[in-house]
Design a protein around this motif. Structure first.
Motif, PDB file in Angstrom:
ATOM      1  N   CYS A 231       3.343  -6.022  -0.136  1.00 27.09           N
ATOM      2  CA  CYS A 231       3.634  -6.971   0.951  1.00 27.09           C
ATOM      3  C   CYS A 231       3.184  -8.284   0.731  1.00 27.09           C
ATOM      4  O   CYS A 231       3.735  -9.379   0.495  1.00 27.09           O
ATOM      5  CB  CYS A 231       2.760  -6.788   1.907  1.00 27.09           C
ATOM      6  N   TYR A 232       1.936  -8.647   0.177  1.00 27.54           N
ATOM      7  CA  TYR A 232       1.076  -9.513  -1.106  1.00 27.54           C
ATOM      8  C   TYR A 232       2.832 -10.029  -2.073  1.00 27.54           C
ATOM      9  O   TYR A 232       2.809 -11.600  -1.857  1.00 27.54           O
ATOM     10  CB  TYR A 232       0.554  -9.447  -1.465  1.00 27.54           C
ATOM     11  N   PHE A 233       2.660  -9.107  -2.696  1.00 25.23           N
ATOM     12  CA  PHE A 233       3.914  -9.734  -3.555  1.00 25.23           C
ATOM     13  C   PHE A 233       4.863 -10.167  -3.299  1.00 25.23           C
ATOM     14  O   PHE A 233       5.208 -11.588  -3.859  1.00 25.23           O
ATOM     15  CB  PHE A 233       4.422  -8.252  -4.520  1.00 25.23           C
ATOM     16  N   PHE A 234       5.813  -9.632  -1.731  1.00 21.39           N
ATOM     17  CA  PHE A 234       6.741 -10.403  -1.473  1.00 21.39           C
ATOM     18  C   PHE A 234       6.704 -11.877  -0.733  1.00 21.39           C
ATOM     19  O   PHE A 234       6.997 -12.537  -0.472  1.00 21.39           O
ATOM     20  CB  PHE A 234       7.803  -9.567  -0.157  1.00 21.39           C
ATOM     21  N   LYS A 235       5.061 -11.755   0.228  1.00 17.96           N
ATOM     22  CA  LYS A 235       5.200 -12.816   0.885  1.00 17.96           C
ATOM     23  C   LYS A 235       4.794 -13.966  -0.375  1.00 17.96           C
ATOM     24  O   LYS A 235       5.104 -15.472   0.490  1.00 17.96           O
ATOM     25  CB  LYS A 235       3.644 -12.625   1.686  1.00 17.96           C
ATOM     26  N   TYR A 236       4.029 -13.904  -1.343  1.00 15.41           N
ATOM     27  CA  TYR A 236       3.071 -14.853  -1.781  1.00 15.41           C
ATOM     28  C   TYR A 236       3.634 -14.920  -3.475  1.00 15.41           C
ATOM     29  O   TYR A 236       2.835 -15.632  -3.953  1.00 15.41           O
ATOM     30  CB  TYR A 236       1.547 -15.060  -2.734  1.00 15.41           C
ATOM     31  N   ALA A 237       4.553 -14.639  -3.634  1.00 14.83           N
ATOM     32  CA  ALA A 237       5.055 -14.191  -5.542  1.00 14.83           C
ATOM     33  C   ALA A 237       4.987 -14.841  -6.287  1.00 14.83           C
ATOM     34  O   ALA A 237       4.603 -15.444  -7.318  1.00 14.83           O
ATOM     35  CB  ALA A 237       5.544 -13.085  -5.644  1.00 14.83           C
ATOM     36  N   SER A 238       6.017 -16.146  -5.219  1.00  6.44           N
ATOM     37  CA  SER A 238       5.954 -17.146  -5.625  1.00  6.44           C
ATOM     38  C   SER A 238       4.924 -18.354  -6.067  1.00  6.44           C
ATOM     39  O   SER A 238       5.319 -19.140  -6.620  1.00  6.44           O
ATOM     40  CB  SER A 238       7.148 -18.287  -5.100  1.00  6.44           C
TER      41      SER A 238
ATOM     42  N   LYS B  73      -6.110  -9.620 -10.868  1.00  7.56           N
ATOM     43  CA  LYS B  73      -6.865  -9.588  -9.620  1.00  7.56           C
ATOM     44  C   LYS B  73      -5.949  -8.702  -8.895  1.00  7.56           C
ATOM     45  O   LYS B  73      -6.657  -7.393  -8.158  1.00  7.56           O
ATOM     46  CB  LYS B  73      -7.698 -10.669  -8.756  1.00  7.56           C
ATOM     47  N   ILE B  74      -5.096  -9.261  -8.304  1.00 10.81           N
ATOM     48  CA  ILE B  74      -4.174  -7.791  -7.011  1.00 10.81           C
ATOM     49  C   ILE B  74      -3.165  -6.803  -7.669  1.00 10.81           C
ATOM     50  O   ILE B  74      -3.181  -5.727  -7.733  1.00 10.81           O
ATOM     51  CB  ILE B  74      -2.534  -8.934  -7.085  1.00 10.81           C
ATOM     52  N   ILE B  75      -2.623  -7.159  -9.249  1.00  7.42           N
ATOM     53  CA  ILE B  75      -1.883  -5.639 -10.081  1.00  7.42           C
ATOM     54  C   ILE B  75      -2.898  -4.622 -10.027  1.00  7.42           C
ATOM     55  O   ILE B  75      -2.524  -3.839  -9.771  1.00  7.42           O
ATOM     56  CB  ILE B  75      -1.619  -6.393 -11.555  1.00  7.42           C
ATOM     57  N   ASP B  76      -3.703  -4.975 -10.693  1.00  7.81           N
ATOM     58  CA  ASP B  76      -4.679  -4.126 -10.646  1.00  7.81           C
ATOM     59  C   ASP B  76      -4.580  -3.216 -12.290  1.00  7.81           C
ATOM     60  O   ASP B  76      -4.254  -3.520 -13.294  1.00  7.81           O
ATOM     61  CB  ASP B  76      -5.285  -2.921  -9.989  1.00  7.81           C
ATOM     62  N   SER B  77      -4.346  -2.071 -12.306  1.00 16.58           N
ATOM     63  CA  SER B  77      -3.270  -0.895 -13.851  1.00 16.58           C
ATOM     64  C   SER B  77      -2.284  -1.183 -12.592  1.00 16.58           C
ATOM     65  O   SER B  77      -1.517  -0.242 -12.953  1.00 16.58           O
ATOM     66  CB  SER B  77      -4.240   0.320 -13.115  1.00 16.58           C
ATOM     67  N   ASP B  78      -1.450  -1.623 -12.385  1.00 10.16           N
ATOM     68  CA  ASP B  78      -0.287  -1.210 -11.451  1.00 10.16           C
ATOM     69  C   ASP B  78       0.439  -1.843 -12.014  1.00 10.16           C
ATOM     70  O   ASP B  78       1.018  -2.754 -11.825  1.00 10.16           O
ATOM     71  CB  ASP B  78       0.162  -1.028  -9.870  1.00 10.16           C
ATOM     72  N   LEU B  79       1.117  -1.011 -13.327  1.00  8.63           N
ATOM     73  CA  LEU B  79       2.433  -1.027 -13.724  1.00  8.63           C
ATOM     74  C   LEU B  79       4.019  -2.107 -13.096  1.00  8.63           C
ATOM     75  O   LEU B  79       5.023  -2.294 -13.686  1.00  8.63           O
ATOM     76  CB  LEU B  79       2.895  -0.436 -15.158  1.00  8.63           C
TER      77      LEU B  79
ATOM     78  N   ALA C  70       6.983  -6.296 -11.719  1.00 11.62           N
ATOM     79  CA  ALA C  70       7.973  -6.772 -10.394  1.00 11.62           C
ATOM     80  C   ALA C  70       7.607  -8.704 -11.203  1.00 11.62           C
ATOM     81  O   ALA C  70       8.545  -9.547 -11.131  1.00 11.62           O
ATOM     82  CB  ALA C  70       7.998  -6.514  -9.431  1.00 11.62           C
ATOM     83  N   TYR C  71       6.429  -9.044 -11.054  1.00 12.37           N
ATOM     84  CA  TYR C  71       5.647 -10.519 -11.683  1.00 12.37           C
ATOM     85  C   TYR C  71       6.265 -10.743 -12.560  1.00 12.37           C
ATOM     86  O   TYR C  71       6.980 -12.161 -12.259  1.00 12.37           O
ATOM     87  CB  TYR C  71       4.565 -10.577 -11.775  1.00 12.37           C
ATOM     88  N   ASP C  72       6.506  -9.965 -13.562  1.00 13.83           N
ATOM     89  CA  ASP C  72       7.294 -10.137 -15.035  1.00 13.83           C
ATOM     90  C   ASP C  72       8.875 -10.930 -14.746  1.00 13.83           C
ATOM     91  O   ASP C  72       9.059 -12.183 -14.766  1.00 13.83           O
ATOM     92  CB  ASP C  72       6.989  -9.503 -16.308  1.00 13.83           C
TER      93      ASP C  72
END
Length: 78
Positions: A6-13, A22-28, A33-35
C-alpha cells in the motif's frame, strides 16, 4: 506485507533511497518493484550505461543456468 505494498503504490514516486531501505527491509519483491519504477526515471544515457553493465552479468548467469541444466540431465541419465 500488505502495508508495504500500500505504501509502495501510494508513495513510491516520492520516497527517497534511505526511506526505501527502511521500508523494504529484506523483501526482494518490493525491492524489485522500486528498482523497476526507478528505471522509468532514468535518462537514455543512464539506461544505456545500466544495460552495458548488466548484460555481462546476465550473460554469465544464463551460461551458468544452462550448464547446471545440462549437468542435471547428464546425472539423471545415470
Amino acid at each position: 506485507m500488505i502495508e508495504k505494498w500500500c505504501y509502495f503504490f501510494k508513495y513510491a514516486s516520492s520516497t527517497g533511497e534511505a526511506d526505501v531501505r527502511k521500508i523494504i527491509d529484506s523483501d526482494l519483491v518490493i525491492q524489485r518493484a522500486y528498482d523497476a519504477l526507478n528505471h522509468f526515471n532514468w535518462s537514455e544515457k543512464e539506461l544505456m550505461t545500466y544495460e552495458k553493465e548488466i548484460k555481462p552479468i546476465m550473460d554469465k548467469q544464463a551460461v551458468e543456468d544452462y550448464m547446471k541444466k545440462k549437468l542435471d540431465k547428464k546425472e539423471n541419465k545415470k
